[in-house]
Scaffold this active site. Structure first.
Site, PDB file in Angstrom:
ATOM      1  N   VAL A  91     -50.517  18.321 -19.100  1.00 23.98           N
ATOM      2  CA  VAL A  91     -51.765  18.460 -18.331  1.00 23.98           C
ATOM      3  C   VAL A  91     -52.912  17.761 -19.046  1.00 23.98           C
ATOM      4  O   VAL A  91     -53.653  16.974 -18.450  1.00 23.98           O
ATOM      5  CB  VAL A  91     -52.088  19.946 -18.103  1.00 23.98           C
ATOM      6  N   CYS A 139     -42.968  25.397 -15.521  1.00 27.48           N
ATOM      7  CA  CYS A 139     -43.987  25.988 -14.635  1.00 27.48           C
ATOM      8  C   CYS A 139     -43.451  27.128 -13.790  1.00 27.48           C
ATOM      9  O   CYS A 139     -43.828  28.278 -13.979  1.00 27.48           O
ATOM     10  CB  CYS A 139     -44.609  24.898 -13.777  1.00 27.48           C
TER      11      CYS A 139
HETATM   12  C1  UDX Z   1     -44.451  22.335 -10.409  1.00 25.42           C
HETATM   13  C2  UDX Z   1     -45.365  22.238  -9.182  1.00 25.42           C
HETATM   14  O1  UDX Z   1     -44.724  21.451  -8.202  1.00 25.42           O
HETATM   15  C3  UDX Z   1     -46.684  21.599  -9.575  1.00 25.42           C
HETATM   16  O2  UDX Z   1     -47.572  21.578  -8.465  1.00 25.42           O
HETATM   17  C4  UDX Z   1     -47.334  22.416 -10.702  1.00 25.42           C
HETATM   18  O3  UDX Z   1     -48.518  21.842 -11.114  1.00 25.42           O
HETATM   19  C5  UDX Z   1     -46.377  22.516 -11.852  1.00 25.42           C
HETATM   20  O4  UDX Z   1     -45.149  23.061 -11.429  1.00 25.42           O
HETATM   21  P1  UDX Z   1     -42.836  20.732 -11.758  1.00 25.42           P
HETATM   22  O5  UDX Z   1     -42.493  21.913 -12.556  1.00 25.42           O
HETATM   23  O6  UDX Z   1     -43.095  19.439 -12.427  1.00 25.42           O
HETATM   24  O7  UDX Z   1     -44.137  21.049 -10.840  1.00 25.42           O
HETATM   25  O8  UDX Z   1     -41.597  20.478 -10.801  1.00 25.42           O
HETATM   26  P2  UDX Z   1     -41.263  20.493  -9.245  1.00 25.42           P
HETATM   27  O9  UDX Z   1     -41.153  19.099  -8.760  1.00 25.42           O
HETATM   28  O10 UDX Z   1     -42.149  21.398  -8.558  1.00 25.42           O
HETATM   29  O11 UDX Z   1     -39.793  21.117  -9.306  1.00 25.42           O
HETATM   30  C6  UDX Z   1     -39.616  22.385  -9.858  1.00 25.42           C
HETATM   31  C7  UDX Z   1     -38.148  22.766  -9.870  1.00 25.42           C
HETATM   32  O12 UDX Z   1     -37.710  23.079  -8.550  1.00 25.42           O
HETATM   33  C8  UDX Z   1     -37.204  21.679 -10.386  1.00 25.42           C
HETATM   34  O13 UDX Z   1     -36.235  22.275 -11.200  1.00 25.42           O
HETATM   35  C9  UDX Z   1     -36.569  21.120  -9.109  1.00 25.42           C
HETATM   36  O14 UDX Z   1     -35.265  20.622  -9.339  1.00 25.42           O
HETATM   37  C10 UDX Z   1     -36.514  22.384  -8.234  1.00 25.42           C
HETATM   38  N1  UDX Z   1     -36.523  22.123  -6.788  1.00 25.42           N
HETATM   39  C11 UDX Z   1     -37.594  21.471  -6.248  1.00 25.42           C
HETATM   40  C12 UDX Z   1     -35.458  22.585  -6.014  1.00 25.42           C
HETATM   41  O15 UDX Z   1     -34.500  23.173  -6.503  1.00 25.42           O
HETATM   42  N2  UDX Z   1     -35.509  22.374  -4.655  1.00 25.42           N
HETATM   43  C13 UDX Z   1     -36.556  21.729  -4.063  1.00 25.42           C
HETATM   44  O16 UDX Z   1     -36.531  21.562  -2.840  1.00 25.42           O
HETATM   45  C14 UDX Z   1     -37.631  21.253  -4.879  1.00 25.42           C
END
Ligand code: UDX
Length: 448
Positions: free
Chosen positions: A11, A278
């Site tokens: 961040v 997150c």
């Molecule tokens: C997340 C939020 O999206 C973001 O807005 C916040 O600021 C920080 O947390 P991030 O942790 O980088 O971001 O990843 P993200 O792309 O949200 O994916 C999170 C997890 O969910 C990953 O493990 C991804 O594989 C999983 N995921 C995502 C799924 O299993 N299915 C989906 O449809 C989308």
């Protein structure tokens, strides 16, 4: 404007770099002097698309600088972004000790009034406590105004998310703070910046809304948003289990659901579940925050439980397919918690690997970016840069991260080096029929 950023993690670095690129003068500091030394030497300590490019450009333009001297950084900026870590404590609540430490530094080092902006993910009411602490640590000084400005960037697309936000949320106690934050974000809101992501013209998406609310509401917006996205993923995963039992196809089901704009197609990909630094910790922190005010956040507890069970579901598929796991050579494709990042924090793939090693499997793993970080944690596993080497002699290929490289893998070639043409796909990366036509046994989530 002169801005200070305290904490050079995802961040902090992305915020500092993008605001410098947008024309502000930024100084970044971190308690990790080695990280500051690396940044001064032009090395970027995290893998994030475009970040190195804009840090170099902003550095050459004299728009961004780094110091290990927190006092120097604190005195520099009219506004200070607090971007330190808020990791989970043993009970799931957020550890705010790093924020408290920064408050003590600001009270001790500042020589002029400051707008102190929380950008770290914090539970609601943190800002009020921070304001109280700053006043106490500065012996009643009133030179500090606190604001909340939660971040919504995703790893892997963080720079794009910063320059093209859906909304900019600010939580303030007074109008002056709102105006100062609007000035900070004006270049982003009015798209007056050179976009490092879209060479030429940026997509004509809707302009971001600049949303002004109270500090506590802004803090809650972050936890509520992340927890809702995690909930959506767990809902899709629960539907996926049903699809398996009822002979339906989760992709068709979630696609059709998502065509209703009230639901939306995003974040409904069934599979191994969510990881990263997150979602898992924000859900826990939100559940524990709710408990402190007597709210039992059952629906989030269920989402967390469903998510944890994804690993069990996946390993049940692996055991059922392999019969005996012990002594089998298993290739794990993907270690990062998602594609386009080297981040393995709370990555489902690591839990899969740990459990397979425990069962006596011979694990051979690969990942385009996260290999070095995983090697440190699993010396007993084998690691390969080249996925075809990881697949050499494998009795099964387990897909754990949705990297493009694996979407484009030549399974014809892979099938020739594997001991058994078996794929257990934890990210529903492929079309079942296509792989079966190539003679593969193929197992995935929520599809026949
Ligand atoms: C997340 C939020 O999206 C973001 O807005 C916040 O600021 C920080 O947390 P991030 O942790 O980088 O971001 O990843 P993200 O792309 O949200 O994916 C999170 C997890 O969910 C990953 O493990 C991804 O594989 C999983 N995921 C995502 C799924 O299993 N299915 C989906 O449809 C989308």
């Amino acid at each position: 404007m002169r801005l200070s950023v305290i904490g050079c993690g995802y961040v902090g670095l992305v915020t500092g770099a993008c605001l410098a690129e947008a024309g502000h003068e930024v100084i970044c500091t971190d308690i990790d002097a080695d990280r500051i030394a690396k940044l001064k030497a032009g090395q970027v300590p995290i893998y994030e698309h475009h970040l190195d490019k804009i840090l170099t450009a902003a550095g050459n333009a004299g728009k961004i600088s780094y110091t290990a001297d927190a006092g120097e950084a604190i005195r520099f900026g009219e506004a200070i972004f607090i971007c330190v870590g808020t990791p989970p404590r043993h009970d799931g609540s957020a550890d705010l000790s790093a924020i408290d430490h920064v408050a003590q530094q600001i009270a001790a080092e500042a020589r002029s009034p400051k707008l102190v902006i929380e950008k770290s993910t914090v539970p609601a009411r943190t800002g009020i406590e921070l304001q109280r602490a700053l006043t106490a640590y500065s012996r009643g000084g009133n030179g500090f105004r606190v604001a909340s400005n939660p971040e919504f960037l995703r790893e892997g697309t963080a720079v794009e998310d910063f320059f093209h936000p859906d909304r900019v949320v600010v939580g303030v106690e007074d109008q002056a703070a709102a105006e100062q934050l609007h000035e900070i974000y004006r270049p982003i809101l009015e798209r007056r910046f050179t976009c490092p992501v879209h060479t030429g013209k940026c997509p004509d998406t809707q302009k971001a809304e600049f949303l002004v609310t109270t500090i506590s509401s802004a803090e809650l917006i972050k936890h509520a948003s992340n927890s809702f996205l995690a909930l959506k993923i767990s809902y899709a995963n629960a539907v996926s289990d049903l699809c398996e039992k009822l002979g339906a196809n989760v992709e068709e089901v979630t696609h059709a659901m998502g065509l209703d704009p009230r639901i939306g197609t995003q974040f409904m990909r069934a599979g191994l579940g969510f990881g990263g630094f997150c979602f898992p910790k924000d859900i826990q922190a939100f559940i524990s925050l709710a408990a402190t005010v007597g709210v039992d956040f059952e629906i989030l507890k269920a989402a967390e439980r469903v998510n944890k069970q994804r690993i069990d579901r996946f390993l049940e598929k692996v055991s059922k397919a392999l019969w005996v796991v012990k002594g089998k050579r298993v290739a794990i494709l993907g270690l990062a918690f998602k594609a386009n990042t080297d981040d393995i924090r709370f990555a489902p793939a690591l839990e899969v690997m740990r459990r397979l090693l425990e069962e006596g499997a011979d694990v051979h793993a690969c990942d385009p970016e996260a290999l070095e970080k995983a090697k440190k944690q699993f010396p007993q596993a084998h690691f390969h840069e080249d996925p075809y080497q990881a697949l050499q002699g494998a009795h099964a290929a387990l897909i754990c991260t949705e990297w493009d490289q694996y979407k484009k893998l030549d399974w014809e070639k892979a099938g020739k080096v594997m001991a058994r043409k078996l794929i257990v796909d934890g990210r529903n990366l492929y079309t079942p029929a296509k792989l079966r036509e190539q003679g593969f046994e193929y197992v995935s989530f929520g599809r026949e």
